[in-house]
Design an enzyme around this catalytic site. Structure first.
Site, PDB file in Angstrom:
ATOM      1  CB  THR A 181      -1.037  -0.296   1.118  1.00 32.04           C
ATOM      2  OG1 THR A 181      -1.723  -1.275   0.873  1.00 32.04           O
ATOM      3  CG2 THR A 181      -0.911   0.660   2.007  1.00 32.04           C
ATOM      4  CB  SER A 393      -9.816  -0.176  16.278  1.00 30.08           C
ATOM      5  OG  SER A 393      -8.354   0.064  16.516  1.00 30.08           O
TER       6      SER A 393
END
Length: 393
Positions: A181, A393
């Site tokens: 990424t 999260s």
């Protein structure tokens, strides 16, 4: 920092995932620029990757890049494509450009749709910051789990004057690019043909970004985009000119690639895996990637454990065609294995100072063939697991 002539930078806080930090960036050329790109080979290609390909298929002249972090806009279907195009339209208005002259790139969680209100609200700041923004602002805006902005630069003289190169990238996890990424952006102020620029970018990507691994994962969003705007007035005409530009472009991209592995999620080591003497380059690469992606090798690196048997075992299961008894292994220049057996001596003591270094060279010779490969690999730490367990999260 010597910024290539004719380029401006901007960043804005859109709040795509985090508050109080830049997460939207633009890089703009003051004039039309020759564009090139290399892209992920993942079958699930993000909307910005597909949009870039469509734009470059129509024209090899662009004006800039638009990049965001926090939302990948991958696996989002036709709505994702529409949102990508709408974001380009909004940014083009804020930057006083045409929408089809901006190449998009996104990074973040796969599957999340853009919040278009956040894009809309960030546009005034993006336009307002263009006159005063810096490359570091743009580099910070594309960070996700990166701990630092990644920038590299180069400059050299030709008869017509100085040529400058500047590269930005992001990447720390989900790193094993196959392009083409990670996101990478290159700015250059030389005057070069579209065909030569594309060939040069692809060649250099193969020797840099395609030679790194953190975790063996190839992202849906990987891309490297490059603009050459000719603002220096220096034309790349002769073969010598071409090779000199290629040399410096490769140096910029290699520096960025190293910074990705150095900044790997939870990483503490950079392994330089060098394979030579293979029957083919493909065999050499199989061995390099088997070693570099092996969790056992990577955890040994993290633990500063000179467990060379894990390297030998990874090479042996790689699928490469070589004779086991021909393999020679050195770590940090110390000969540890040949003729199918370890070298005499206390290898733990010999290798202890080498294993405590950040950069560790692992040299593997498979025989006397012409094939070779090189790979930069990170270690695998407890922090890598924690970072990715908590990523959403």
């Amino acid at each position: 920092m010597k910024i290539p002539q004719g380029f401006r930078f901007s960043a804005a806080q859109a709040g795509f995932k985090h508050q109080g930090r830049y997460d939207l960036a633009a890089i703009v050329s003051d004039r039309p620029a020759i564009a090139a790109g290399v892209f992920t080979t993942n079958k699930f290609q993000a909307a910005p990757v597909l949009q870039c390909k469509a734009l470059l298929a129509k024209s090899d002249t662009m004006r800039g890049f638009l990049a965001n972090s926090g939302q990948a806009n991958a696996c989002t279907g036709e709505q994702g494509m529409e949102n990508c195009r709408e974001s380009l339209t909004m940014a083009a208005q804020a930057l006083n450009l045409e929408a089809d002259t901006l190449l998009p790139a996104s990074t973040g969680v796969i599957g999340a749709h853009f919040d278009m209100d956040k894009w809309r609200n960030a546009m005034p700041e993006l336009g307002r910051n263009l006159p005063t923004g810096t490359p570091e602002d743009a580099a910070r805006a594309i960070m996700t789990t990166d701990t630092m902005p990644k920038i590299a630069e180069a400059g050299f003289q030709l008869d017509g004057g100085e040529v400058r190169l500047l590269g930005l990238c992001k990447g720390a996890g989900m790193i094993s690019p196959n392009m083409a990424t990670m996101l990478g952006f290159i700015c250059c102020d030389a005057n070069i043909s579209a065909e030569a620029w594309q060939i040069m970018l692809r060649d250099c990507a193969n020797l840099s970004f395609n030679r790194v691994t953190v975790d063996g994962d190839t992202s849906t969003n990987d891309c490297v985009l490059a603009l050459a705007n000719g603002a220096s007035g220096v034309a790349i005409e002769s073969e010598d000119d071409y090779m000199l530009l290629r040399k410096h472009l490769l140096e910029v991209m290699e520096e960025l690639a190293y910074k990705i592995v150095m900044d790997a999620e939870g990483g503490t080591k950079v392994a330089f895996i060098e394979v030579a003497g293979a029957r083919t380059d493909e065999d050499a690469e199989l061995v390099a990637r088997a070693v570099g992606n092996s969790p056992l090798v990577k955890t040994a690196l993290f633990g500063c454990d000179p467990n060379w048997g894990r390297i030998v075992a990874a090479a042996g299961r790689s699928g490469a065609n070589f004779r086991a008894e021909a393999m020679v292994l050195k770590i940090g220049g110390v000969l540890v294995f040949r003729n199918g057996t370890p070298e005499p001596g206390n290898m733990d003591d010999l290798l202890a100072p080498i294993m405590n270094e950040r950069d560790i060279v692992i040299s593997i010779r498979l025989g006397t063939g012409p094939g070779s490969a090189m790979l930069l690999a990170s270690d695998l730490s407890r922090d890598y697991v924690s970072i990715n367990a908590d990523y959403r999260s």
